[in-house]
Design an enzyme around this catalytic site. Structure first.
Site, PDB file in Angstrom:
ATOM      1  N   HIS A   1       1.051  -1.164  -0.014  1.00  0.00           N
ATOM      2  CA  HIS A   1       0.165  -0.079   0.032  1.00  0.00           C
ATOM      3  C   HIS A   1       0.849   1.121  -0.045  1.00  0.00           C
ATOM      4  CE1 HIS A   1      -2.989   2.742   2.211  1.00  0.00           C
ATOM      5  NE2 HIS A   1      -3.055   2.692   0.965  1.00  0.00           N
TER       6      HIS A   1
ATOM      7  N   GLU B   1       2.825   0.604   3.511  1.00  0.00           N
ATOM      8  CA  GLU B   1       2.558  -0.342   4.177  1.00  0.00           C
ATOM      9  C   GLU B   1       2.395  -1.822   3.426  1.00  0.00           C
ATOM     10  OE1 GLU B   1      -1.010   1.421   7.350  1.00  0.00           O
ATOM     11  OE2 GLU B   1      -1.732   1.027   5.091  1.00  0.00           O
TER      12      GLU B   1
END
Ligand code: 3HC
Ligand code: NAI
Length: 713
Positions: free
Chosen positions: A447, A459
């Site tokens: 992410h 992430e």
């Protein structure tokens, strides 16, 4: 004399070796950073006293083991108050100052902070081509505290030294030689070059102690008469003391002292200012951030696994995110193929890529040739078949589960069996996507944050079946892509967005209670220190995005009290992209938020329709409701083991959402305030308190001291 000098029983942290002609080489050997800890300082002081007392020794060479000189004072020591017996880098440098012998710093690799300060105390400095020098203390909320603020201005002028220390940047060897910081930059062995220098300058080597010099201002055409003006300007350029500029103002004071006081008094001023900072709350927060960042790659319970080689990549979808992700890979030297079906989107993506590289050339960050090469390493294709040989594919198509599933089943059929498949989804379940492939073990969430080529945060989402090897590869890839990568479990919104939703809810509630967006944003930015207030953030990421989230996951943004977001969506008040959102953007830049009375009227109407009355809310309450919303949900994510550590959540918030680093991240901030106080306030606001927060509050503990065993107690 040759060997190790250290108190009986203590681990040797330095090694000494004598060379012919009375030259003693002292090697700092304290891996991984050759940090000048209290313990190493004690050994160095003992070694220096021995050398000083030995008439056969005429020169001393300092160097570091393992290809580095020293990364500075040991940051771990700052939590321990020194006793009168404690030795620090200051004592080492004082022993150098007292000595009549010749000192040479032979610097391989980095000399930072206290390490550079030790080198500055020497008569000569020799570097290699890999040498980097710097005083990065400001990044830890400190100022150089072992003479750096007094010696560096005496060497390169106050203005130059101040800029270097305020930025905390490093400078490379050649630049350091040009500035006169390094006397020589050599291709071979730095210690051999130091020995040769001593032999060359002979027994009567001139002492070149910076302490004996005076400081020049170093501003063309301005003499010392201009000091008050330059100092006043410097104070104006840095943030206020209460909002991130705590150390910067003191640093300017210290450099001013180097201009106005003699060396001894300037040094005393520096020591006092450093000692005030080192145990201050902002510095403790920044030290926490430093260590939290270094913990990220350490994943408990992860069996050791060899990371896979990633030398080529594919990205699906050349939209905002896909294009930014492709640039990120290219910048890291990984050629990338972008798959995009829409012709006009390919054109837009190409313009974005070439525009970005052209901008880098304009700014002097890339040469034409480098930019051309980087551009060549991205290719745009429409056929998925082009991805048959790549090592990893990152999907960045629309945020829709069905579309993503179709993409992954196609990829699974085309990509080689060992290729890793990754999704850039912001909220969707990565296990559901992995389930349509035959390789859920080689599936992971990556992410990125917008703009993906600029934002440092990544992430890494660990699915239920993500293998240790895939996770290890993703962590290594994060480093290769120069990201700060935080591992999250697979849960709605992962860490960052899940926390952001509760923050957004409270911001909306405050708005509904009659507080204008500009006041909420001003308090969060100017008083608390966020890079941007919540409403400016909504307008940047798009009010339409929130509307979509509300449609799909009503509960994500908390109880829906009004139809404000629906009306804004219908009226195309989507934020910066439509020129209207919580603000209007009708200024020349189209980016500057301008308060909009129409929005206030819309809010008032909706609030009245929902039976909500305007309330008088203090600035303090604005901060508490927004910051504690983050803390409460953050504690819940720890309890549910979605985030591994409170420090991981702090890093997500600092790097992804502009949380002020001098408060250390939301979880650190809760400890700063006191968990019991935070939990008490949360109760007073009428929110359910996270069970973990409640337990910590009752035990009188801290979130930093949180342990899984405790959480399950
Ligand atoms: N003290 C204690 N440990 C340190 C350290 C320091 N000054 N500098 C680095 N380390 C440790 C790290 O925690 C890490 O430990 P780990 O392997 O157990 O996690 C290890 O050294 C390697 O560091 P990195 O993982 O950060 O290695 P990188 O190669 O990615 O980065 C670096 C290298 C850019 C030098 C980075 O480590 C860094 O920025 N270090 C801090 C430099 C600094 O701020 N120095 C000033 C200290 S304060 C000071 O000197 C005060 C003085 O003025 C009195
Ligand atoms: P976007 O709408 O700008 O780009 C999506 C692109 O995918 C479009 O160019 C579209 O033509 C293309 N596409 C659609 N279906 C495709 C298919 N089957 N094959 C190939 N290409 C296809 O969207 P954006 O903003 O880039 O978002 C992409 C993903 O990234 C979403 O999952 C989003 O949630 C996520 N994300 C978005 C962030 C943001 O701030 N925009 C931040 C972090 C994640």
């Amino acid at each position: 004399m040759s060997g190790n000098v250290h108190p009986a029983g203590a681990a040797p942290l330095i090694a000494t070796a004598d060379r012919p002609g009375g030259i003693r080489v002292i090697t700092l050997d304290n891996p991984p950073a050759n940090a000048i800890s209290y313990a190493l300082s004690a050994q160095l002081v003992t070694a220096l006293e021995a050398a000083n007392a030995d008439p056969a020794i005429r020169a001393i060479v300092f160097t570091g083991a393992g290809g580095r000189f020293s990364f500075g004072a040991d940051i771990n020591d700052f939590a321990t108050e020194p006793t009168p017996e404690t030795k620090t880098a200051r004592d080492v440098i004082a022993a150098v100052e007292r000595s009549a012998k010749t000192f040479v710093a032979a610097i391989e690799g980095n000399a930072l902070g206290g390490g550079f300060e030790l080198a500055l105390a020497c008569d000569y400095r020799i570097g290699s081509q890999k040498t980097k020098l710097g005083l990065p203390e400001i990044k830890l909320g400190l100022l150089p505290g072992a003479g750096g603020t007094q010696r560096l201005p005496r060497l390169i002028g106050a203005q130059d030294a101040l800029q270097l220390m305020l930025k905390g940047d490093t400078i490379a060897a050649e630049e350091a030689r040009n500035k006169g910081i390094l006397d020589e930059v050599v291709a071979g062995d730095v210690v051999a070059a130091a020995v040769a220098l001593i032999e060359r300058v002979g027994a009567a080597a001139p002492k070149r102690r910076l302490s004996a010099r005076t400081t020049e201002l170093g501003v063309k055409g301005m003499g010392l008469f201009a000091v008050p003006f330059v100092v006043a300007q410097a104070h104006k350029m840095v943030p206020p003391e209460s909002n991130g500029g705590f150390a910067a103002h003191k640093l300017i004071d210290a450099v001013e002292a180097s201009l106005e006081l003699d060396f001894a008094h300037g040094l005393a001023r520096e020591f006092r200012l450093f000692d005030e900072l080192v145990r201050s709350a902002p510095s403790a927060a920044l030290q926490h951030v430093f260590f939290a960042e270094r913990q990220l790659g350490k994943i408990p319970d992860l069996p050791a696994a060899e990371p896979q080689e990633i030398t080529t990549a594919g990205v699906i979808g050349a939209g905002t995110m896909g294009t930014g992700i492709a640039i990120t890979f290219a910048n890291a030297g990984i050629p990338v193929i972008l798959i995009e079906p829409a012709d006009e989107q390919i054109e837009r993506s190409k313009q974005m890529v070439f525009g970005m590289f052209a901008h880098q050339v304009q700014r002097g960050r890339l040469t034409q040739e480098e930019a051309w090469k980087l551009g060549q390493s991205i290719s745009w294709e429409t056929d998925y078949g082009e991805l048959a040989g790549v090592d990893i594919v990152v999907e960045a198509v629309f945020e829709n589960m069905d579309v993503k599933k179709q993409v992954f089943s196609r990829l699974d059929a085309i990509c080689k069996p060992q290729a890793i498949l990754a999704s850039n989804t912001s909220t969707l379940d990565i296990d559901e996507m992995a389930a349509v492939t035959r390789r859920p073990d080689r599936f992971v969430g990556l992410h990125f944050f917008a703009p993906a080529n600029i934002m440092k945060l990544l992430e890494i989402v660990r699915g239920a079946h993500t293998s240790p090897q895939t996770l290890t590869t993703a962590v290594k890839l994060g480093k290769t892509l120069r990201k700060v990568a935080v591992v999250s479990a697979n849960a709605f919104g992962f860490i960052g967005n899940r926390m952001f939703f509760d923050y957004a809810r409270e911001a909306m509630y405050l708005l509904e209670e009659g507080i204008p967006p500009e006041r909420i944003d001003r308090v969060m930015k100017q008083q608390f220190g966020f890079a941007m207030g919540p409403f400016a953030t909504f307008d940047l990421s798009g009010v339409d995005v929130f509307w979509h989230i509300q449609q799909e996951r009503v509960e994500a943004l908390g109880e829906k009290r009004t139809n404000i977001i629906d009306r804004m969506y219908a009226a195309k008040r989507w934020g910066q992209k439509t020129g209207l959102g919580f603000y209007k953007y009708d200024g020349p830049s189209k980016r500057e938020p301008v308060p909009d009375p129409d929005l206030i009227a819309l809010v008032a109407e909706e609030a009245a329709a929902a039976g909500l009355k305007p309330r008088s809310v203090s600035d303090n309450e604005i901060i508490e409701r927004l910051a504690y919303a983050l803390v409460n949900v953050g504690a819940d994510l720890l309890d549910k083991e979605i985030a591994l550590r409170p420090g991981d959540e702090d890093i997500v918030y600092i790097y992804g959402y502009g949380f002020p680093p001098h408060h250390g991240g939301p979880m650190w901030y809760a400890d700063e305030v006191g968990v019991a106080t935070v939990a008490g306030k949360i109760k007073a606001f009428g929110w359910p308190v996270s069970p973990l927060l409640e337990r910590i509050a009752q035990s009188g503990g801290t979130i930093a001291g949180y342990k899984k065993e405790f959480a399950h107690a």
